[in-house]
Design an enzyme around this catalytic site. Structure first.
Site, PDB file in Angstrom:
ATOM      1  N   ASP A  29      64.758  46.345   4.184  1.00 11.25           N
ATOM      2  CA  ASP A  29      65.714  45.284   3.832  1.00 11.25           C
ATOM      3  C   ASP A  29      65.407  44.059   4.700  1.00 11.25           C
ATOM      4  O   ASP A  29      65.407  44.154   5.934  1.00 11.25           O
ATOM      5  CB  ASP A  29      67.137  45.807   4.103  1.00 11.25           C
ATOM      6  CG  ASP A  29      68.209  44.760   3.809  1.00 11.25           C
ATOM      7  OD1 ASP A  29      67.862  43.625   3.408  1.00 11.25           O
ATOM      8  OD2 ASP A  29      69.392  45.097   3.996  1.00 11.25           O
ATOM      9  N   GLU A  79      49.593  34.042  28.296  1.00 18.58           N
ATOM     10  CA  GLU A  79      49.322  35.467  28.462  1.00 18.58           C
ATOM     11  C   GLU A  79      48.355  35.936  27.376  1.00 18.58           C
ATOM     12  O   GLU A  79      48.124  37.130  27.225  1.00 18.58           O
ATOM     13  CB  GLU A  79      50.607  36.281  28.448  1.00 18.58           C
ATOM     14  CG  GLU A  79      51.347  36.326  27.147  1.00 18.58           C
ATOM     15  CD  GLU A  79      52.543  37.264  27.231  1.00 18.58           C
ATOM     16  OE1 GLU A  79      53.657  36.730  27.274  1.00 18.58           O
ATOM     17  OE2 GLU A  79      52.363  38.487  27.259  1.00 18.58           O
ATOM     18  N   CYS A 111      55.446  36.221  29.648  1.00 18.21           N
ATOM     19  CA  CYS A 111      56.089  35.023  29.080  1.00 18.21           C
ATOM     20  C   CYS A 111      56.702  34.122  30.151  1.00 18.21           C
ATOM     21  O   CYS A 111      57.269  33.072  29.843  1.00 18.21           O
ATOM     22  CB  CYS A 111      57.177  35.437  28.097  1.00 18.21           C
ATOM     23  SG  CYS A 111      56.563  36.544  26.836  1.00 18.21           S
ATOM     24  N   THR A 152      57.720  40.351  15.084  1.00 15.95           N
ATOM     25  CA  THR A 152      58.039  39.399  16.164  1.00 15.95           C
ATOM     26  C   THR A 152      56.774  38.704  16.680  1.00 15.95           C
ATOM     27  O   THR A 152      56.722  38.282  17.824  1.00 15.95           O
ATOM     28  CB  THR A 152      58.794  40.084  17.337  1.00 15.95           C
ATOM     29  OG1 THR A 152      57.901  40.970  18.014  1.00 15.95           O
ATOM     30  CG2 THR A 152      60.002  40.847  16.866  1.00 15.95           C
ATOM     31  N   SER A 201      61.956  47.402  26.696  1.00 11.79           N
ATOM     32  CA  SER A 201      61.725  46.011  27.116  1.00 11.79           C
ATOM     33  C   SER A 201      63.014  45.181  26.989  1.00 11.79           C
ATOM     34  O   SER A 201      63.277  44.312  27.812  1.00 11.79           O
ATOM     35  CB  SER A 201      60.584  45.377  26.315  1.00 11.79           C
ATOM     36  OG  SER A 201      60.941  45.146  24.969  1.00 11.79           O
ATOM     37  N   HIS A 233      64.559  32.836  27.095  1.00  8.52           N
ATOM     38  CA  HIS A 233      63.287  33.247  26.493  1.00  8.52           C
ATOM     39  C   HIS A 233      63.613  33.954  25.177  1.00  8.52           C
ATOM     40  O   HIS A 233      64.521  34.795  25.129  1.00  8.52           O
ATOM     41  CB  HIS A 233      62.522  34.180  27.432  1.00  8.52           C
ATOM     42  CG  HIS A 233      61.386  34.870  26.736  1.00  8.52           C
ATOM     43  ND1 HIS A 233      60.418  34.168  26.042  1.00  8.52           N
ATOM     44  CD2 HIS A 233      61.075  36.194  26.582  1.00  8.52           C
ATOM     45  CE1 HIS A 233      59.560  35.011  25.513  1.00  8.52           C
ATOM     46  NE2 HIS A 233      59.941  36.248  25.819  1.00  8.52           N
ATOM     47  N   ASN A 276      57.595  34.441  17.993  1.00  9.69           N
ATOM     48  CA  ASN A 276      57.410  34.497  19.444  1.00  9.69           C
ATOM     49  C   ASN A 276      56.174  33.678  19.831  1.00  9.69           C
ATOM     50  O   ASN A 276      55.098  33.856  19.264  1.00  9.69           O
ATOM     51  CB  ASN A 276      57.249  35.951  19.907  1.00  9.69           C
ATOM     52  CG  ASN A 276      57.454  36.108  21.413  1.00  9.69           C
ATOM     53  OD1 ASN A 276      57.629  35.105  22.124  1.00  9.69           O
ATOM     54  ND2 ASN A 276      57.454  37.333  21.892  1.00  9.69           N
ATOM     55  N   SER A 309      57.656  40.011  30.846  1.00  7.81           N
ATOM     56  CA  SER A 309      57.575  41.470  30.984  1.00  7.81           C
ATOM     57  C   SER A 309      56.679  41.865  32.143  1.00  7.81           C
ATOM     58  O   SER A 309      55.748  41.138  32.505  1.00  7.81           O
ATOM     59  CB  SER A 309      57.016  42.078  29.693  1.00  7.81           C
ATOM     60  OG  SER A 309      57.962  41.978  28.678  1.00  7.81           O
TER      61      SER A 309
HETATM   62  N1  CAA Z   1      70.721  44.194   8.099  1.00  8.47           N
HETATM   63  C1  CAA Z   1      71.118  43.636   9.277  1.00  8.47           C
HETATM   64  N2  CAA Z   1      70.745  44.138  10.491  1.00  8.47           N
HETATM   65  C2  CAA Z   1      69.933  45.214  10.517  1.00  8.47           C
HETATM   66  C3  CAA Z   1      69.490  45.839   9.331  1.00  8.47           C
HETATM   67  C4  CAA Z   1      69.910  45.287   8.086  1.00  8.47           C
HETATM   68  N3  CAA Z   1      69.528  45.824   6.928  1.00  8.47           N
HETATM   69  N4  CAA Z   1      68.711  46.877   9.668  1.00  8.47           N
HETATM   70  C5  CAA Z   1      68.669  46.918  11.030  1.00  8.47           C
HETATM   71  N5  CAA Z   1      69.413  45.916  11.525  1.00  8.47           N
HETATM   72  C6  CAA Z   1      69.640  45.578  12.931  1.00  8.47           C
HETATM   73  C7  CAA Z   1      69.823  46.802  13.812  1.00  8.47           C
HETATM   74  O1  CAA Z   1      71.159  47.286  13.742  1.00  8.47           O
HETATM   75  C8  CAA Z   1      69.466  46.219  15.155  1.00  8.47           C
HETATM   76  O2  CAA Z   1      70.556  45.477  15.660  1.00  8.47           O
HETATM   77  P1  CAA Z   1      71.022  45.677  17.202  1.00  8.47           P
HETATM   78  O3  CAA Z   1      69.808  45.298  18.036  1.00  8.47           O
HETATM   79  O4  CAA Z   1      72.154  44.702  17.334  1.00  8.47           O
HETATM   80  O5  CAA Z   1      71.372  47.087  17.373  1.00  8.47           O
HETATM   81  C9  CAA Z   1      68.363  45.184  14.824  1.00  8.47           C
HETATM   82  O6  CAA Z   1      68.457  44.978  13.412  1.00  8.47           O
HETATM   83  C10 CAA Z   1      66.972  45.678  15.135  1.00  8.47           C
HETATM   84  O7  CAA Z   1      66.818  46.910  14.523  1.00  8.47           O
HETATM   85  P2  CAA Z   1      66.086  48.094  15.305  1.00  8.47           P
HETATM   86  O8  CAA Z   1      66.710  48.258  16.663  1.00  8.47           O
HETATM   87  O9  CAA Z   1      66.018  49.297  14.433  1.00  8.47           O
HETATM   88  O10 CAA Z   1      64.638  47.416  15.390  1.00  8.47           O
HETATM   89  P3  CAA Z   1      63.290  47.992  15.865  1.00  8.47           P
HETATM   90  O11 CAA Z   1      63.450  49.136  16.795  1.00  8.47           O
HETATM   91  O12 CAA Z   1      62.427  48.213  14.673  1.00  8.47           O
HETATM   92  O13 CAA Z   1      62.711  46.733  16.648  1.00  8.47           O
HETATM   93  C11 CAA Z   1      62.430  45.792  18.841  1.00  8.47           C
HETATM   94  C12 CAA Z   1      63.405  46.049  17.691  1.00  8.47           C
HETATM   95  C13 CAA Z   1      62.140  47.144  19.528  1.00  8.47           C
HETATM   96  C14 CAA Z   1      63.022  44.826  19.840  1.00  8.47           C
HETATM   97  C15 CAA Z   1      61.107  45.229  18.245  1.00  8.47           C
HETATM   98  O14 CAA Z   1      61.359  44.002  17.620  1.00  8.47           O
HETATM   99  C16 CAA Z   1      60.009  45.065  19.263  1.00  8.47           C
HETATM  100  O15 CAA Z   1      59.365  46.028  19.683  1.00  8.47           O
HETATM  101  N6  CAA Z   1      59.735  43.795  19.652  1.00  8.47           N
HETATM  102  C17 CAA Z   1      58.676  43.472  20.610  1.00  8.47           C
HETATM  103  C18 CAA Z   1      59.161  43.602  22.039  1.00  8.47           C
HETATM  104  C19 CAA Z   1      60.158  42.544  22.410  1.00  8.47           C
HETATM  105  O16 CAA Z   1      60.220  41.470  21.820  1.00  8.47           O
HETATM  106  N7  CAA Z   1      60.965  42.853  23.424  1.00  8.47           N
HETATM  107  C20 CAA Z   1      61.926  41.875  23.939  1.00  8.47           C
HETATM  108  C21 CAA Z   1      62.085  41.958  25.435  1.00  8.47           C
HETATM  109  S1  CAA Z   1      60.475  41.791  26.225  1.00  8.47           S
HETATM  110  C22 CAA Z   1      60.195  40.090  26.217  1.00  8.47           C
HETATM  111  O17 CAA Z   1      61.079  39.330  26.000  1.00  8.47           O
HETATM  112  C23 CAA Z   1      58.819  39.616  26.464  1.00  8.47           C
HETATM  113  C24 CAA Z   1      58.179  39.260  25.177  1.00  8.47           C
HETATM  114  O18 CAA Z   1      58.164  38.125  24.736  1.00  8.47           O
HETATM  115  C25 CAA Z   1      57.580  40.364  24.379  1.00  8.47           C
END
Ligand code: CAA
Length: 390
Positions: A29, A79, A111, A152, A201, A233, A276, A309
């Site tokens: 979705d 990075e 970052c 992302t 993270s 960030h 990002n 990170s």
């Molecule tokens: N409609 C609306 N919302 C929905 C949905 C739908 N149909 N389906 C899922 N969602 C929501 C979930 O409820 C969740 O919300 P919450 O976070 O509020 O609980 C959100 O969408 C994300 O869903 P998931 O948690 O299932 O997502 P995921 O596990 O597939 O991915 C993530 C999330 C792990 C952060 C992933 O994006 C990722 O690995 N990103 C890269 C790492 C990152 O950016 N980390 C951030 C901190 S590190 C940093 O900042 C340095 C950097 O730049 C990397």
């Protein structure tokens, strides 16, 4: 003496993927991306674009009209470096035709390093106020296909001129700091894509925010009530919303949902479309605030939370200066975003899989970018950059 940002301009690549396309391919979705992580599109670099061409394009409007001999330092934060030895900033120095009497160095800490560059630049300017420092952050965010990080991705660069004439924003001296040796996101030298423990993270990001705020208070920083806006960030924009809720809880602020949202909403607009851009993302967020806020921000205090990170975090503040509007590059940015070309999934894969030759041969790269600089070839292990006609 006031020290801070005299000019700020960003650049992003020529293509973008709408996350609707990724959602269809993965049968997810799209609201998970649009609402759940707060991202709509992600910029994709053309084969002849990289951190150097984006950095030079971001800095071009900043250095044009400047006395280049005053820019005696260029700090390049990234990075997604292209060389283990040579600073990407040296290529940019030539493309921008900066004065040879200039020190150039590349900084790395995920970052976070652009923030470190700003702090180092401010210190240099305090020491020699007639000098200016060009800080450039430039990154291409790449995760494995089909990984949680794939939606992302993105790319962009931001250039800031730091001087004793901060027409845009004064950087205030107090900072809150936090460092901890953790493995939440990293990229070993032999990998083109980052490794990430996604959920972990986000937890470390929030933990770092808490500690950086506590240190900021201990160092004599402003009370929460003295801030008007916050710029975080933004690995994905929903992360900034989560971070702000976390901080509000920590400080016990009693703001309505609308008041809390208003403190960050305008910082998110550009990054929703760019994705990002690692080191650049927080300062593209600042540009978004300055250019999209409906009212005058003069005199308003902005809190910055910079996270890299691994991890290093810093919380500091800046005050927007009267008359800042006259120095923004809003038209440049909006034209840039409007002229990006949308790509289908097959083109996204072509851009993602673009070969990175390591054989030392002659590899000409076809012209695709709409920007002012391009990577024309990789020849005998050397990257050949040139100006384009645009
Ligand atoms: N409609 C609306 N919302 C929905 C949905 C739908 N149909 N389906 C899922 N969602 C929501 C979930 O409820 C969740 O919300 P919450 O976070 O509020 O609980 C959100 O969408 C994300 O869903 P998931 O948690 O299932 O997502 P995921 O596990 O597939 O991915 C993530 C999330 C792990 C952060 C992933 O994006 C990722 O690995 N990103 C890269 C790492 C990152 O950016 N980390 C951030 C901190 S590190 C940093 O900042 C340095 C950097 O730049 C990397």
């Amino acid at each position: 003496m006031k020290v801070g940002i005299e000019d700020i301009c960003f650049y992003t690549a020529s293509y973008y993927l709408d996350l609707q396309v990724l959602a269809e391919v993965h049968q997810i979705d799209v609201e998970k991306f649009y609402a759940g992580i707060g991202q709509e599109q992600m910029s994709m670099a053309a084969p002849d674009e990289d951190i150097v061409t984006m950095a030079a394009a971001a800095a071009l409007p900043v250095v044009e009209g400047q006395d280049k001999s005053a820019i005696r330092t260029l700090l390049f934060a990234s990075e997604s470096g292209i060389d283990q030895s040579k600073s990407a900033g040296v290529y940019v120095h030539r493309l921008l035709e900066l004065d040879p009497a200039c020190r150039v160095v590349e900084l790395k800490q995920a970052c976070y390093s652009a923030t470190s560059a700003i702090q180092m630049a401010c210190a240099l300017v305090v020491r020699q106020p007639q000098q200016k420092v060009l800080v450039i952050a430039s990154d291409i965010a790449r995760y494995d296909l089909d990984s949680s990080g794939e939606p992302t991705q993105g790319c962009g660069a931001v250039a800031m001129l730091i001087s004793a004439d901060p027409k845009i924003m004064e950087v205030e001296p107090v900072s809150g700091l936090y460092t901890e040796d953790v493995m939440d996101f990293w990229r070993p030298n032999y990998r083109g894509t980052a490794l990430v423990d996604g959920k972990y993270s986000t937890k470390v990001y929030l933990k770092s925010l808490k500690h950086a705020w506590l240190d900021y208070q201990q160092q004599g920083g402003h009370a929460f009530s003295e801030f008007n806006y916050f710029c975080y960030h933004q690995p994905f924009t929903r992360m900034a919303q989560k971070a702000h809720s976390h901080l509000l809880k920590q400080v016990g602020a009693s703001l309505s949902t609308a008041e809390a949202e208003a403190q960050i909403a305008d910082t998110l607009s550009y990054n929703r479309s760019i994705g990002n851009s690692y080191t650049a993302s927080i300062y593209i967020g600042l540009t978004s605030l300055l250019e999209n806020a409906e009212h005058d921000l003069s005199g308003q205090r902005v809190g910055f939370f910079s996270y890299g990170s691994g991890c290093v975090a810093e919380l500091f503040s800046g005050v927007v200066q009267p008359g800042y509007q006259a120095h923004l590059h809003k038209d440049y940015h909006q034209t840039l975003l409007a002229r990006r070309q949308s790509v289908d999934y097959a083109t996204y894969r072509r851009l993602y899989d673009y070969p990175n030759p390591v054989d030392g041969g002659e590899h000409a790269i076809a012209a695709e970018t709409t920007g002012p600089f391009r990577l024309a070839a990789i020849s005998q292990h050397k990257r050949i950059y040139e100006k384009t006609a645009s």
